[in-house]
Write an enzyme that holds these catalytic residues in place. Structure first.
Site, PDB file in Angstrom:
ATOM      1  CB  THR A 180      -0.897  -0.022   1.255  1.00 59.51           C
ATOM      2  OG1 THR A 180      -1.669  -1.220   1.232  1.00 59.51           O
ATOM      3  CG2 THR A 180      -1.818   1.194   1.296  1.00 59.51           C
ATOM      4  CE  LYS A 183     -13.004  -9.861   5.266  1.00 60.40           C
ATOM      5  NZ  LYS A 183     -13.352 -10.032   3.867  1.00 60.40           N
ATOM      6  CB  CYS A 212      -4.231  -2.191   7.015  1.00 60.73           C
ATOM      7  SG  CYS A 212      -3.178  -3.455   6.275  1.00 60.73           S
ATOM      8  NE  ARG A 248       1.563  -6.152  11.671  1.00 58.64           N
ATOM      9  CZ  ARG A 248       1.883  -6.425  10.403  1.00 58.64           C
ATOM     10  NH1 ARG A 248       2.912  -5.822   9.839  1.00 58.64           N
ATOM     11  NH2 ARG A 248       1.179  -7.285   9.697  1.00 58.64           N
TER      12      ARG A 248
HETATM   13  N1  LIG Z   1      -1.672  -7.219   6.296  1.00 58.49           N
HETATM   14  C1  LIG Z   1      -2.734  -6.932   5.576  1.00 58.49           C
HETATM   15  O1  LIG Z   1      -3.853  -7.330   5.902  1.00 58.49           O
HETATM   16  C2  LIG Z   1      -2.615  -6.111   4.317  1.00 58.49           C
HETATM   17  C3  LIG Z   1      -3.705  -6.065   3.434  1.00 58.49           C
HETATM   18  C4  LIG Z   1      -3.568  -5.322   2.272  1.00 58.49           C
HETATM   19  C5  LIG Z   1      -2.407  -4.622   2.008  1.00 58.49           C
HETATM   20  N2  LIG Z   1      -1.378  -4.654   2.905  1.00 58.49           N
HETATM   21  C6  LIG Z   1      -0.158  -3.916   2.570  1.00 58.49           C
HETATM   22  O2  LIG Z   1       0.793  -4.838   2.030  1.00 58.49           O
HETATM   23  C7  LIG Z   1       2.113  -4.474   2.440  1.00 58.49           C
HETATM   24  C8  LIG Z   1       2.754  -5.633   3.182  1.00 58.49           C
HETATM   25  O3  LIG Z   1       2.007  -5.862   4.361  1.00 58.49           O
HETATM   26  P1  LIG Z   1       2.193  -7.167   5.254  1.00 58.49           P
HETATM   27  O4  LIG Z   1       1.170  -7.096   6.336  1.00 58.49           O
HETATM   28  O5  LIG Z   1       2.261  -8.354   4.381  1.00 58.49           O
HETATM   29  O6  LIG Z   1       3.643  -6.865   5.875  1.00 58.49           O
HETATM   30  P2  LIG Z   1       4.546  -7.826   6.781  1.00 58.49           P
HETATM   31  O7  LIG Z   1       5.274  -6.927   7.691  1.00 58.49           O
HETATM   32  O8  LIG Z   1       3.736  -8.952   7.307  1.00 58.49           O
HETATM   33  O9  LIG Z   1       5.575  -8.450   5.715  1.00 58.49           O
HETATM   34  C9  LIG Z   1       6.532  -7.720   5.019  1.00 58.49           C
HETATM   35  C10 LIG Z   1       7.701  -8.646   4.720  1.00 58.49           C
HETATM   36  O10 LIG Z   1       8.609  -7.975   3.881  1.00 58.49           O
HETATM   37  C11 LIG Z   1       9.923  -8.361   4.226  1.00 58.49           C
HETATM   38  N3  LIG Z   1      10.871  -7.383   3.697  1.00 58.49           N
HETATM   39  C12 LIG Z   1      11.053  -6.094   4.040  1.00 58.49           C
HETATM   40  N4  LIG Z   1      12.017  -5.537   3.290  1.00 58.49           N
HETATM   41  C13 LIG Z   1      12.469  -6.491   2.434  1.00 58.49           C
HETATM   42  C14 LIG Z   1      13.440  -6.539   1.427  1.00 58.49           C
HETATM   43  N5  LIG Z   1      14.180  -5.474   1.128  1.00 58.49           N
HETATM   44  N6  LIG Z   1      13.623  -7.687   0.748  1.00 58.49           N
HETATM   45  C15 LIG Z   1      12.887  -8.777   1.052  1.00 58.49           C
HETATM   46  N7  LIG Z   1      11.942  -8.809   2.002  1.00 58.49           N
HETATM   47  C16 LIG Z   1      11.734  -7.679   2.690  1.00 58.49           C
HETATM   48  C17 LIG Z   1       9.877  -8.428   5.744  1.00 58.49           C
HETATM   49  O11 LIG Z   1      10.928  -9.222   6.272  1.00 58.49           O
HETATM   50  C18 LIG Z   1       8.497  -9.061   5.954  1.00 58.49           C
HETATM   51  O12 LIG Z   1       8.576 -10.475   6.012  1.00 58.49           O
HETATM   52  C19 LIG Z   1       1.975  -3.196   3.261  1.00 58.49           C
HETATM   53  O13 LIG Z   1       2.138  -2.077   2.436  1.00 58.49           O
HETATM   54  C20 LIG Z   1       0.531  -3.267   3.756  1.00 58.49           C
HETATM   55  O14 LIG Z   1      -0.009  -2.004   4.020  1.00 58.49           O
HETATM   56  C21 LIG Z   1      -1.447  -5.406   4.035  1.00 58.49           C
END
Ligand SMILES: NC(=O)c1ccc[n+]([C@@H]2O[C@H](COP(=O)([O-])OP(=O)(O)OC[C@H]3O[C@@H](n4cnc5c(N)ncnc54)[C@H](O)[C@@H]3O)[C@@H](O)[C@H]2O)c1
Length: 432
Positions: A121, A152, A261, A328
């Protein structure tokens, strides 16, 4: 299709497993070596219903693998998804360090045409920044696509496989074609794939989360007014939800929204509007209301007990919502911190988030093995997450375990009549 997904968190891992399940060859990349090791052993680092099984099956069938080596994953793939975190900066804006860092590393590893898809996002203009970085680092052709994710937590696999819609921000037909092919298996039953410009796609994600957060804060304020005027928010909620223009979703009052989020996306939208000298007043109020709502259960307890010193409080539910272990921004955190600061002892239970809670609270609270154990000798119970298994408890057993039968229900799991009949003093949200 050969796909690399960079970032193996809630979004990356679910997307990776679901794309593999539809026949693609997927390699998930993460910089966290312990996460990759765990995944290679067939374990998932997060709790998400059905995910472990899906990952295991697709690994066994050779369509899903895990690595810390981004360069090889990029070379071997036609499409590279960026699904890393975009946490809030100090001023609330989205921190793009990870996204832009990955874009640079992807560009340096390219060996031919690639479609680079941003699934994180990100604020409007990020796809343009990604494009500039990649252009600077490589002479190979590429396309940048914005493909926000709407899943979700707790129902992530279902949401991914049966989306309400897929949003694709793409500025060239070659990349659009690739994305349509990739999402074809998930939209056969008629969910629309909406193709638009990147800015609109990026904004859509924030507008969706901001709208949902607004509904929650709005209903929390309606509930607070219900308490003051002697109305029952359950009646109000059902009656307004029956109006088809309003609908029934996201009208449940509670102890405020949390998670990775809503809080950060509301803040980021306020921030990027402010960067264009626009003050997004509705969202500023949504955030303020949410912060206040997280203190509501504590205020009710304080009002009831006067002092919470040496009181033992049982907590049911620590995760920010059911069916996840994610804490979180969970409302349980400020509540527990306030209870501890007031001198109370906390005995907590959550079906999935105990490990995460231990990392947050260490030895400052007691961790129960089950919801009944948390009640032993408690002066009151606070319900913070609406896990299904809390909905039909043995009230007699609860009363027998507690020092005093007092329940502060932050999720309105029970009715006042029911709790009165079982001999509880009962306080909930939005019922006078
Ligand atoms: N969690 C949700 O429900 C959700 C839903 C829709 C969108 N999003 C969006 O998606 C994105 C990811 O969210 P998430 O909840 O999956 O995050 P998360 O923190 O669960 O996972 C992110 C992962 O990225 C890895 N990472 C970070 N930098 C890296 C790099 N340089 N190389 C390789 N790996 C790397 C981290 O180690 C981690 O495992 C965010 O922007 C979030 O806003 C999340």
């Amino acid at each position: 299709m050969k796909i690399a997904i960079v970032g193996t968190g809630y979004v990356g891992l679910v997307a990776g497993a679901c794309f593999a399940e539809s026949g693609n060859d997927v390699v998930c990349v993460d910089k966290d070596a312990s996460k990759v090791r765990l995944l290679r052993r067939g374990k998932t680092p997060i709790y998400e219903p059905g995910l472990e099984e899906l990952v295991r099956r697709n690994r066994q069938e050779g369509r899903l693998s895990f690595t810390t080596t981004l360069a090889k994953a990029v070379r071997d793939s036609a499409v590279i998804f960026i699904a890393v975190g975009t946490p809030p900066d100090e001023d609330g804006s989205a921190d793009l360090t990870h996204v832009l860092g990955v874009a640079r590393d992807v560009a340096r590893a390219m060996n031919g045409y690639k479609v680079i898809v941003d699934k994180s996002t990100v604020p409007v203009g990020t796809s343009e920044k990604v494009r500039e970085i990649v252009r600077r680092e490589t002479t190979h052709p590429f396309s940048v696509v914005s493909n926000p994710e709407f899943l979700k937590q707790g129902a992530a696999i279902d949401d991914f496989r049966k989306p309400d819609r897929v949003v694709i921000g793409a500025e060239d037909p070659r990349a659009t074609e690739v994305m349509l092919e990739l999402y074809g298996p998930f939209t056969r039953t008629g969910a629309p794939i909406m193709v638009m410009d990147c800015a609109s796609a990026e904004l859509t994600k924030y507008a969706a989360n901001a709208m949902l957060a607004t509904r929650i804060s709005f209903m929390n304020e309606v509930a607070n007014v219900c308490e003051l005027v002697g109305a029952d928010v359950d009646h109000v909620r059902k009656a307004i939800g029956a109006d088809r223009r309003i609908g029934t979703s996201f009208l449940f009052p509670g102890v405020g929204y949390g998670g990775s989020c809503f809080p950060k996306d509301v803040q980021a939208m306020i921030r990027f509007a402010a960067d264009k000298s626009y003050s997004f007043k509705v969202l500023e109020a949504v955030e303020t209301v949410n912060i206040c709502q997280k203190t509501r259960l504590f205020a009710k307890m304080q009002q009831h007990f006067g002092s919470l010193k040496r009181k033992t409080i049982a907590i049911w539910g620590l995760a920010f919502k059911p069916r996840t272990d994610d804490m979180r921004e969970a409302p349980s955190i400020p509540l527990i911190e306030a209870l501890l600061a007031a001198g109370a002892t906390v005995q907590a239970y959550d079906p999935e988030a105990m490990g995460v809670a231990r990392r947050i609270f260490g030895s400052r609270i007691t961790y129960a093995k089950g919801n009944y154990e948390a009640l032993k000798g408690a002066d009151a119970l606070a319900i913070v997450t609406e896990w299904n298994e809390f909905r039909r408890p043995d009230f007699g057993r609860m009363r027998a375990l507690m020092r005093s039968p007092i329940v502060f229900d932050g999720r309105n799991l029970f009715t006042r009549e029911q709790m009165g009949q079982h001999g509880f003093v009962y306080s909930s949200i939005g019922r006078a």
